[in-house]
Design a protein around this motif. Structure first.
Motif, mmCIF file in Angstrom:
data_model
loop_
_atom_site.group_PDB
_atom_site.id
_atom_site.type_symbol
_atom_site.label_atom_id
_atom_site.label_comp_id
_atom_site.label_asym_id
_atom_site.label_seq_id
_atom_site.Cartn_x
_atom_site.Cartn_y
_atom_site.Cartn_z
ATOM 1 N N ALA A 176 -11.378 1.418 -38.577
ATOM 2 C CA ALA A 176 -12.356 2.391 -38.290
ATOM 3 C C ALA A 176 -13.656 1.678 -38.966
ATOM 4 C CB ALA A 176 -12.217 3.594 -39.035
ATOM 5 N N LEU A 177 -14.776 1.558 -38.194
ATOM 6 C CA LEU A 177 -15.879 0.616 -38.575
ATOM 7 C C LEU A 177 -17.030 1.674 -38.296
ATOM 8 C CD1 LEU A 177 -17.206 -2.009 -39.406
ATOM 9 C CD2 LEU A 177 -17.506 -2.346 -36.846
ATOM 10 N N ALA A 178 -17.994 1.634 -39.524
ATOM 11 C CA ALA A 178 -19.376 2.189 -39.057
ATOM 12 C C ALA A 178 -20.326 1.507 -40.149
ATOM 13 C CB ALA A 178 -18.979 3.617 -39.896
ATOM 14 N N ILE A 179 -21.603 1.503 -39.662
ATOM 15 C CA ILE A 179 -22.890 0.996 -40.045
ATOM 16 C C ILE A 179 -23.641 2.230 -40.748
ATOM 17 C CG2 ILE A 179 -24.760 -0.391 -39.875
ATOM 18 C CD1 ILE A 179 -23.375 -2.085 -37.787
ATOM 19 N N VAL A 180 -23.890 2.180 -41.721
ATOM 20 C CA VAL A 180 -24.562 3.293 -42.677
ATOM 21 C C VAL A 180 -25.931 2.814 -42.669
ATOM 22 C CG1 VAL A 180 -24.907 4.929 -44.533
ATOM 23 C CG2 VAL A 180 -22.620 4.102 -43.807
ATOM 24 N N GLU A 181 -27.064 3.356 -42.148
ATOM 25 C CA GLU A 181 -28.404 2.851 -42.245
ATOM 26 C C GLU A 181 -28.914 3.275 -43.625
ATOM 27 O OE1 GLU A 181 -29.766 1.080 -39.898
ATOM 28 O OE2 GLU A 181 -27.999 1.462 -38.432
ATOM 29 N N ALA A 182 -30.323 2.618 -43.607
ATOM 30 C CA ALA A 182 -30.705 2.956 -45.168
ATOM 31 C C ALA A 182 -31.463 4.262 -45.445
ATOM 32 C CB ALA A 182 -32.253 2.190 -45.123
ATOM 33 N N ARG A 202 -22.299 -2.081 -43.755
ATOM 34 C CA ARG A 202 -21.247 -2.058 -43.067
ATOM 35 C C ARG A 202 -19.950 -2.001 -43.725
ATOM 36 N NH1 ARG A 202 -19.450 -7.441 -39.803
ATOM 37 N NH2 ARG A 202 -19.275 -7.912 -41.569
ATOM 38 N N HIS A 203 -19.258 -0.949 -43.330
ATOM 39 C CA HIS A 203 -17.945 -0.441 -43.864
ATOM 40 C C HIS A 203 -16.914 -0.393 -42.801
ATOM 41 C CE1 HIS A 203 -20.062 0.871 -47.439
ATOM 42 N NE2 HIS A 203 -21.038 1.169 -46.590
ATOM 43 N N ALA A 204 -15.604 -0.906 -42.973
ATOM 44 C CA ALA A 204 -14.590 -0.845 -42.176
ATOM 45 C C ALA A 204 -13.257 -0.483 -43.156
ATOM 46 C CB ALA A 204 -14.065 -2.414 -41.546
ATOM 47 N N PHE A 205 -12.245 0.335 -42.475
ATOM 48 C CA PHE A 205 -11.096 0.901 -43.127
ATOM 49 C C PHE A 205 -10.152 0.766 -42.084
ATOM 50 C CE2 PHE A 205 -14.906 2.827 -44.715
ATOM 51 C CZ PHE A 205 -14.617 2.559 -46.257
ATOM 52 N N TRP A 206 -8.856 0.300 -42.834
ATOM 53 C CA TRP A 206 -7.724 0.352 -42.140
ATOM 54 C C TRP A 206 -7.170 1.906 -41.713
ATOM 55 C CZ3 TRP A 206 -6.782 -4.083 -39.921
ATOM 56 C CH2 TRP A 206 -7.061 -5.222 -40.985
ATOM 57 N N GLN A 207 -6.814 2.256 -40.336
ATOM 58 C CA GLN A 207 -6.304 3.490 -40.162
ATOM 59 C C GLN A 207 -4.933 3.635 -39.574
ATOM 60 O OE1 GLN A 207 -9.126 5.443 -37.632
ATOM 61 N NE2 GLN A 207 -9.198 3.778 -35.768
ATOM 62 N N VAL A 208 -4.357 2.667 -39.760
ATOM 63 C CA VAL A 208 -2.757 2.710 -39.361
ATOM 64 C C VAL A 208 -2.057 3.626 -40.545
ATOM 65 C CG1 VAL A 208 -0.902 1.332 -38.992
ATOM 66 C CG2 VAL A 208 -3.042 0.380 -38.623
ATOM 67 N N GLY A 209 -1.257 4.665 -39.939
ATOM 68 C CA GLY A 209 -0.649 5.571 -40.478
ATOM 69 C C GLY A 209 -1.565 6.471 -41.263
ATOM 70 N N ARG A 210 -2.709 6.569 -41.013
ATOM 71 C CA ARG A 210 -3.623 7.635 -41.660
ATOM 72 C C ARG A 210 -4.678 7.727 -40.604
ATOM 73 N NH1 ARG A 210 -4.972 2.667 -44.554
ATOM 74 N NH2 ARG A 210 -3.386 3.082 -46.016
#
Length: 422
Positions: A176-182, A202-210
């Motif tokens: 799950a990837l997202a870019i949070v603006e200023a 920029r933030h990215a998180f594993w979303q396997v099993g969740r």
């Protein structure tokens, strides 16, 4: 790529094109196998290998070059495979692992991921493949250097930046990837629970099993237009009122916990506040006290919207739309007021002018010289509009008599008498 097989049927010579295409990293090529005089001849290129089989069972790997194999019974076959950045199929791998494990260990790199694991495979030092959980891939290592990195994502939630730079993980369902603006604040939810606030970047998180969800909240002041609301005043006149409100988020956690649609919530609150303020007032009070109504609406909305983590910075009435007949009556009242005011001003001016004339008359009564000056002023204005003037002094009288007649004050000559006296 499909392996090719060359056989000889009933002792007749056969020439087959065993492979035609483009290798993973090279130009188009052609491999030829011939069967003649009980011999199978195979030519293998540098970026290829041959899987020699006897009666369908694997015997050995053929290196690049020309191979002449004695095959009087037509029992041999050769599968040509491209090995540069190439792979072996999973089904074929399963057979080789059971029957020829040493061959697999020597010529292949097998990468397997478990239920909570992912892997990144690099070919010759370059990241090329991303393996999702429960995946098996087998890569040829005869020419290509194969490296793999296994990542346990059950214990790690955030994807490391170095991994994001290796592969385009944005298109992977495992990330799950997202870019949070200023001007935004990000909120990270894992399985429906708010876990963390995300700063701009920029933030990215594993979303396997969740289940991972990233919600972005705009922290800038936002306008909300409240369209015409038809409200009945205290004196039973139907009005339509439009308003504009500006709000900004002060506590994103409160906001997402309290409502999923801030605009609709604020819209409804403003509607209630407007009805409360308009319905208790008459039309004249509404038109005369718009500032007081704005303050009342603002107080009403602020007291209730604060629980949502939102601040209303400005709110006010934009337009008050009256019914057609009421608008015509008000226009007539305004016109009458203007006419009355114009008449009052005109009377005041007339009174002032009459008073000025009276004062002038009193001065002229006591001062004959002032009367004469007024006469001369009138004469001067008259002369300005006349192109030619003829003066007659009478028979036997000259210019001196004419001047005496013009400048005579009462019974005394003014200018000439004064000169004679001198």
């Amino acid at each position: 790529m499909t392996p090719s097989i060359c056989r000889r049927d009933n002792g007749v010579e056969a020439v087959a094109t065993a492979f035609r295409g483009r290798a993973a990293d090279g130009p188009a090529m052609e491999v030829t196998m011939t069967h003649k005089l009980f011999r199978l001849t195979v030519k293998i290129a540098e970026n290829q290998r041959g899987l020699l089989r006897r009666d369908g069972r694997f015997e050995r790997l053929l290196a690049p070059g020309r191979h002449v194999l004695f095959d009087p019974s037509n029992r041999l076959s050769v599968d040509i495979v491209a090995i540069v950045n190439g792979e072996m199929s999973v089904d074929q791998l399963a057979v080789f692992e059971k029957s020829h494990p040493a061959f697999v260990a020597e010529h292949l790199k097998v990468v397997r991921t478990g239920p909570g694991e992912v892997a990144i495979v690099s070919l010759d030092g370059q990241p090329r493949h991303f393996l999702a959980p429960m995946t098996t891939r087998a890569f040829w290592t005869c020419i290509t250097q194969v490296e793999s990195e296994l990542i346990d994502i059950k214990a790690v939630l955030k994807v490391e930046p170095r991994l994001l730079d290796k592969l385009d993980l944005a298109r992977s369902p495992s990330v799950a990837l997202a870019i949070v603006e200023a001007h935004e604040l990000g909120l990270l939810f894992v399985d429906g629970v708010l876990v963390e606030e995300l700063a701009p970047g920029r933030h990215a998180f594993w979303q396997v099993g969740r289940t991972v969800k990233i919600t972005k909240v705009d922290l800038r002041p936002q306008p909300v237009e409240i369209t015409a609301q038809e409200i009945l005043t205290r004196d039973r006149i139907a009005l339509r009122v439009t308003l504009t409100a500006f709000h900004r988020v002060t506590d994103a956690r409160k906001l997402v916990a309290a409502t999923n649609d801030l605009t609709t919530t604020l819209y409804r609150l403003v509607q209630f506040a407007v009805r409360e303020a308009i319905a208790t007032r008459a039309l004249d009070d509404i038109l005369a006290a718009r500032a007081a109504i704005d303050a009342e609406i603002k107080t009403f909305v602020r007291e209730r919207i604060g629980a949502f983590g939102v601040e209303v910075t400005e709110i006010g009435i934009k337009d008050v739309i009256l019914p057609g007949e009421v608008r015509e009556l008000l226009n007539k009242v305004v016109e009458a007021e203007r006419v009355a005011k114009a008449n009052l001003i005109r009377r005041q001016e007339e009174t002032a002018a009459t008073r000025s004339l009276l004062n002038t008359a009193k001065l002229m009564e006591d001062n004959p010289l002032l009367v004469r000056l007024k006469e001369l002023e009138a004469l001067e204005k008259l002369v300005e509009k006349v192109g030619r003037i003829e003066l007659h002094a009478g028979q036997g009288a000259g210019l001196e008599a004419l001047l005496q007649g013009l400048f005579k004050l009462g019974n005394k000559p003014a200018v000439i008498e004064a000169e004679r006296a001198g």
